[in-house]
Design an enzyme around this catalytic site. Structure first.
Site, PDB file in Angstrom:
ATOM      1  N   GLU A 197      67.261 -27.137  83.454  1.00  0.00           N
ATOM      2  CA  GLU A 197      67.546 -28.094  84.740  1.00  0.00           C
ATOM      3  C   GLU A 197      68.323 -27.311  85.600  1.00  0.00           C
ATOM      4  O   GLU A 197      69.152 -26.510  85.259  1.00  0.00           O
ATOM      5  CB  GLU A 197      68.046 -29.273  84.450  1.00  0.00           C
ATOM      6  N   CYS A 244      78.538 -32.610  85.593  1.00  0.00           N
ATOM      7  CA  CYS A 244      78.864 -31.597  84.729  1.00  0.00           C
ATOM      8  C   CYS A 244      78.733 -32.193  83.210  1.00  0.00           C
ATOM      9  O   CYS A 244      79.497 -33.265  82.932  1.00  0.00           O
ATOM     10  CB  CYS A 244      80.510 -31.294  84.811  1.00  0.00           C
TER      11      CYS A 244
END
Ligand code: SF4
Length: 343
Positions: A91, A329
């Protein structure tokens, strides 16, 4: 004959391809500029002599591979799903802001570092991405023209695929390449000492080290690589490294309530960073559904920031982006995106 992918090649390597047929370095630079800067992915549209076009069509393809799907967050962050030719998924996250547009790219499909707070780490390791697959993430998204900053903070540990990451950095920053300033390119690591050493000496790009805790025993519980490469040695290396102007070395400190946001942690952080120009980026924690932990409060993060700054340590709080689509994150794990053909 297997065709060579142009995306991922340096201008010298393109010259190696076309030089034997009598073409020049200038032709090679025109090709690299067309792919990397002008985003011309149809070889027949590149402005080169007809004989070279025919030659190139026989031996090469652009190597550009478009994303399979995407998800758009409420804050306009976009997460893209890519697949390698060998079927490995990974991704990429595009983060538009007022003054800058950042792309967060992956270096591996999955990761073998096993950090306990990271969803990517839990999904296992599928393989390294090639230089072309790393660069392709910047070129193949619809907003490619708008990208101003690149961060290697997607799936994977960049120092575990260092040769490809270093070459990708050189293509991203080269005049014949994407021509993005090295000051706007940041490579993140959990701390593989030999890789960090090679990276600091061999690249001009920024480095961000994920700390989690300044205490080795605590860090080992969360980031297993601490057992092999103590983070304090890496911080010493960063502190003593002669940084060229505007190159930034930083620590990423993800803050978890009650776990690493105590006064004891703050004092230790100040003690290990005293007198250095290493910057601390304080980040909120993104809990996963089965997770008991939660992020420190904004007040606590501001207290850390203020306290570090008055101790002479540069510090900032980073905003969270894209957490509603698992693009923040530590949350990348190849979820379900929206099929791009439906957009
Ligand atoms: S935090 Fe980074 S190094 Fe650790 S498992 Fe996740 S992707 Fe890998």
């Amino acid at each position: 004959m297997l065709k060579k992918s142009l995306c991922g090649l340096t201008a010298d390597e393109i010259f190696d391809l076309i030089g034997p047929s009598g073409f020049t370095v200038a032709h090679a630079v025109t090709i690299s500029n067309s792919i990397y800067k002008k985003k011309i992915f149809d070889i027949s549209q590149i402005k080169i002599p007809g004989r070279l076009t025919n030659e190139l069509l026989k031996i090469a393809n652009s190597g550009i591979n478009f994303p399979l799907s995407c998800e758009v967050s409420a804050d306009n962050t976009i997460k893209y799903l890519f697949r390698t030719e060998t079927g490995k998924d990974f991704e990429t996250v595009y983060i538009p802001e007022k003054k800058r547009n950042t792309i967060c790219i992956s270096t591996q499909s999955g990761c073998r570092m096993g950090c306990s707070y990271c969803v990517t780490g839990r999904s296992g390791f599928k393989g390294n991405l090639t230089v072309g697959e790393i660069i392709n993430q910047i070129l193949a998204i619809p907003d490619a023209e708008r990208v101003t900053h690149v961060v290697f903070m997607g799936m994977g540990e960049p120092m575990d695929n260092l040769d490809n990451v270093m070459k990708a950095c050189s293509i991203i920053t080269a005049e014949w390449g994407l021509s993005i300033s090295s000051r706007n390119v940041t490579v993140s690591t959990v701390g593989i000492l030999p890789g960090v050493e090679l990276f600091l000496n061999g690249s001009g790009c920024n480095l961000a080290l994920s700390l989690y805790s300044p205490f080795p025993e605590e860090r080992k519980q969360i980031i297993p690589v601490e057992n092999q490469y103590p983070v304090r040695k890496i911080i010493e290396l960063m502190k003593n490294f002669r940084v060229k102007k505007k190159r930034r070395l930083s620590l990423a400190y993800v803050m978890l309530r009650g776990l690493n946001d105590t006064d004891r942690h703050l004092e230790e952080l100040k003690s290990i960073l005293k007198g250095s120009s290493v910057r601390v980026n304080l980040l909120p924690y993104h809990a996963t559904p089965d997770d008991q932990n939660c992020s420190s409060s904004l007040e606590k993060m501001q207290f850390f920031k203020h306290s570090l700054i008055i101790s002479g340590i540069s510090a900032s709080i980073r905003k969270s982006r894209g957490s509603d689509i698992s693009a923040a994150c530590g949350l990348l794990a190849v979820g379900t995106g929206r099929d791009l053909s439906l957009l």
